[in-house]
Design a protein around this motif. Sequence first.
Motif, short mmCIF file in Angstrom:
data_model
loop_
_atom_site.label_atom_id
_atom_site.label_comp_id
_atom_site.label_asym_id
_atom_site.label_seq_id
_atom_site.Cartn_x
_atom_site.Cartn_y
_atom_site.Cartn_z
N SER A 232 0.83 -1.20 0.00
CA SER A 232 0.00 0.00 0.00
C SER A 232 0.87 1.26 0.00
O SER A 232 1.87 1.35 0.72
CB SER A 232 -0.91 0.01 1.23
N LYS A 233 0.46 2.21 -0.81
CA LYS A 233 1.14 3.50 -0.86
C LYS A 233 0.40 4.56 -0.05
O LYS A 233 0.76 5.73 -0.08
CB LYS A 233 1.25 3.96 -2.32
N ARG A 234 -0.61 4.11 0.67
CA ARG A 234 -1.42 5.03 1.44
C ARG A 234 -0.65 5.49 2.69
O ARG A 234 -0.05 4.68 3.40
CB ARG A 234 -2.71 4.33 1.85
N ASP A 235 -0.69 6.78 2.94
CA ASP A 235 -0.01 7.36 4.11
C ASP A 235 -1.04 8.12 4.94
O ASP A 235 -1.52 9.18 4.54
CB ASP A 235 1.12 8.29 3.67
N ASP A 236 -1.38 7.54 6.10
CA ASP A 236 -2.37 8.16 6.98
C ASP A 236 -1.74 8.84 8.18
O ASP A 236 -2.42 9.11 9.17
CB ASP A 236 -3.35 7.10 7.47
N TRP B 107 -10.31 16.12 4.28
CA TRP B 107 -10.04 14.70 4.10
C TRP B 107 -11.35 13.96 3.93
O TRP B 107 -12.37 14.31 4.54
CB TRP B 107 -9.29 14.13 5.32
N ASN B 108 -11.34 12.90 3.12
CA ASN B 108 -12.53 12.12 2.88
C ASN B 108 -13.06 11.55 4.19
O ASN B 108 -12.31 11.02 5.01
CB ASN B 108 -12.20 10.97 1.90
N ARG C 112 -12.31 7.92 4.86
CA ARG C 112 -10.91 7.70 5.20
C ARG C 112 -10.65 8.03 6.67
O ARG C 112 -10.01 7.26 7.40
CB ARG C 112 -10.02 8.55 4.31
N ARG D 171 -12.20 5.39 8.88
CA ARG D 171 -11.43 4.16 8.90
C ARG D 171 -10.25 4.27 9.86
O ARG D 171 -9.99 3.37 10.68
CB ARG D 171 -10.93 3.83 7.48
#
Length: 298
Positions: A44-48, A81-82, A85, A88
Motif C-alpha cells: 500500500s502506498k497510502r499514508d495516513d 479529508w474524505n 478515510r 477508517r
Amino acid sequence: MVKKVLRPSDKKVRATYLIKEYSIPIVRACHIVDLSRSMWYYQSKRDDSEVIDKLTELAEAYPTRGFDEYHLKMRREGLIWNRKRVLRVYRDMNLKLRRKHKKRLIKRVKQPLETPSGLNECWSMDFMSDVLTDGRKVRVFNVIDDCNREAVVIDAGLSYPARAVVETLENLKEEIGTPKYVRCDNGPEFTSKAFMNWCTKNHIEIKYTQPGKPMQNGYIERFNRFFREDILDAYYFNDIYQLQKLSDNWREDYNFNHPHKSLGNKSPKEFLPRFDEEFKFFIKSGLNNNYLSNFKVS
C-alpha cells in the motif's frame, strides 16, 4: 450464526503467521486463508500519518468527544479529508472506545533553576514522610531560601493539608516577609485553591516543576537528603514532639554551621545573614550534637 468476513489486510496477517510459524510456502499460505497472491505482494502506498497525528491531537484535547465532532473540527480547520478515510483511521485507532475521563494537570513549563541574587526572592518547598514507632505516619514540611540555602522552616505534623501550609507561610510572613515566587511540585497541597489563593493575595508567583522531574527543584531535594540522613533515617520517634524538637535543633545547626561548596564553603548565615544581629553567627558556632544523644538508634 453470522460468519465474519475478513478483510484482505486481516487475511495477510494470518498468512504471514502461517509462513513464519509453520514454514510453508507463500502459495500454500495464501490458499489456506483464501488470499490472492497479488494481494500478498501488494504494498500500500497510502499514508495516513497526518490523519493519525490530527486524531491523536483531538483525542488528547477532547477525550470525551466522538467522531462527528472531530471530523467537523478538521473541516473547520480546512483539512478536507474524505470522511470514510478519517472514519477508517478513527476505528483502526480504537477511538470509538470511549476513554475514561479524568482530571489532568496543566502542562508545566520547565523553569530554569537559577540562584537568586537576594533573600526572599525565591523559596523552595517540599514534603517528606516518615513513620513513628507506633506506626503513625508523619509529614515534614520544608522551606528553604534559594539565595543562601537557609532552612526557613521545618515543620512536622501527623497530617499537613493545604490549610496548614497556608498557616505556616502566614507565620513566616509576619517573621521574615514573603518571597517573590515559590518553587514546588504538583502535590495536592500546592495545587489547592487555598494555597493558590494565598499566593495570589500576596502577589507571589508559583513556579511548578514538571511531573517526574524532581531535580528541577534541586536545592530543596539536596536539603531533603541531608535532613533524611541526619534525622529521619538516624532516629526513632515516639511522638511528633520529639521529631519537631530534633528538627528545630538540626535546622539551627544547619543554618549556622553547615558548609556549602556552592557558597564558598560558608554556612547559610555566614554567606548572607537575614538580620544585622546575625552577623554574630560565630557565637553559636560551638553548637554540637549532644542534644541528639537521647534519641540515637542503638
